[in-house]
Design a protein around this motif. Structure first.
Motif, PDB file in Angstrom:
ATOM      1  N   SER A   1     -21.731  25.296  14.284  1.00 36.93           N
ATOM      2  CA  SER A   1     -22.317  26.411  15.665  1.00 36.93           C
ATOM      3  C   SER A   1     -22.989  24.754  16.409  1.00 36.93           C
ATOM      4  O   SER A   1     -24.391  24.074  15.990  1.00 36.93           O
ATOM      5  CB  SER A   1     -23.303  27.291  15.167  1.00 36.93           C
ATOM      6  OG  SER A   1     -22.512  28.360  14.023  1.00 36.93           O
TER       7      SER A   1
ATOM      8  N   GLN B   1     -26.202  25.577  20.236  1.00 34.47           N
ATOM      9  CA  GLN B   1     -26.700  26.345  21.209  1.00 34.47           C
ATOM     10  C   GLN B   1     -26.260  25.995  22.266  1.00 34.47           C
ATOM     11  O   GLN B   1     -25.463  24.639  22.526  1.00 34.47           O
ATOM     12  CB  GLN B   1     -27.889  26.269  21.330  1.00 34.47           C
ATOM     13  CG  GLN B   1     -28.237  26.896  20.330  1.00 34.47           C
ATOM     14  CD  GLN B   1     -30.284  27.136  20.276  1.00 34.47           C
ATOM     15  OE1 GLN B   1     -30.871  26.183  20.629  1.00 34.47           O
ATOM     16  NE2 GLN B   1     -30.662  27.924  19.931  1.00 34.47           N
TER      17      GLN B   1
ATOM     18  N   PRO C   1     -20.894  29.248  25.797  1.00 35.72           N
ATOM     19  CA  PRO C   1     -20.472  30.715  24.653  1.00 35.72           C
ATOM     20  C   PRO C   1     -19.171  31.025  24.662  1.00 35.72           C
ATOM     21  O   PRO C   1     -18.766  31.207  23.805  1.00 35.72           O
ATOM     22  CB  PRO C   1     -21.219  32.691  24.441  1.00 35.72           C
ATOM     23  CG  PRO C   1     -22.214  31.158  25.503  1.00 35.72           C
ATOM     24  CD  PRO C   1     -21.911  30.024  26.423  1.00 35.72           C
TER      25      PRO C   1
ATOM     26  N   THR D   1     -18.751  27.800  17.390  1.00 35.38           N
ATOM     27  CA  THR D   1     -19.173  29.194  17.836  1.00 35.38           C
ATOM     28  C   THR D   1     -20.508  28.397  18.726  1.00 35.38           C
ATOM     29  O   THR D   1     -21.254  27.552  18.416  1.00 35.38           O
ATOM     30  CB  THR D   1     -20.123  30.032  16.599  1.00 35.38           C
ATOM     31  OG1 THR D   1     -18.770  29.977  15.616  1.00 35.38           O
ATOM     32  CG2 THR D   1     -20.572  30.764  17.018  1.00 35.38           C
TER      33      THR D   1
ATOM     34  N   SER E   1     -24.062  29.232  20.840  1.00 35.97           N
ATOM     35  CA  SER E   1     -24.640  30.797  21.019  1.00 35.97           C
ATOM     36  C   SER E   1     -25.439  30.574  22.236  1.00 35.97           C
ATOM     37  O   SER E   1     -25.569  29.424  22.961  1.00 35.97           O
ATOM     38  CB  SER E   1     -25.471  30.633  20.387  1.00 35.97           C
ATOM     39  OG  SER E   1     -26.279  30.275  19.527  1.00 35.97           O
TER      40      SER E   1
END
Length: 125
Positions: free
Chosen positions: A11, A13, A88, A122, A124
């Motif tokens: 993950s 950002q 994203p 992923t 975000s």
């Protein structure tokens, strides 16, 4: 038997970076294609980038060009993908794939007989 093992997913950002790696074993060809594809649920595989081992030939998806760097370590049989300025829309399962050097089209997933299990990325917002 060809075996591909991905690592490096996770993950991050938006605006961040990730580096994916794929170690290949069992490939008897001296030169072969290695590539990254990605897939989100309900959609087809999307080609991300490809590299012809023991060469400088590489391809990138137009939609991601400028944010990717693909490289290959011949000694370690390892393909790497550096992804920068992620957003994203990059969220997907990323797969490593390989195929013989002759024939085929770099971005056509049906031309790749060998696939890894995938690593989830992923991003975000």
């Amino acid at each position: 038997q060809v075996h591909l093992v991905e690592s490096g997913g996770g993950s991050v950002q938006a605006g961040g970076s990730l580096r994916l790696s794929c170690v290949a074993s069992g490939v008897t060809d001296n030169r072969y294609w290695m590539a990254w594809f990605r897939q989100v649920p309900g959609k087809d595989h999307e080609a991300v980038a490809a590299f012809l081992t023991r060469s400088t030939i590489k391809y990138y998806a137009d939609s991601m060009k400028g944010r990717l760097t693909i490289s290959h370590d011949n000694a370690e049989n390892t393909l790497s993908l550096q992804m920068d300025n992620m957003n994203p829309e990059d969220t997907a399962m990323y797969y490593c794939a390989a195929r013989p050097a002759k024939g085929g089209i770099w971005h056509r997933h049906g031309d790749y007989p060998w696939w890894g299990q995938g690593t989830q990325v992923t991003v975000s917002s």
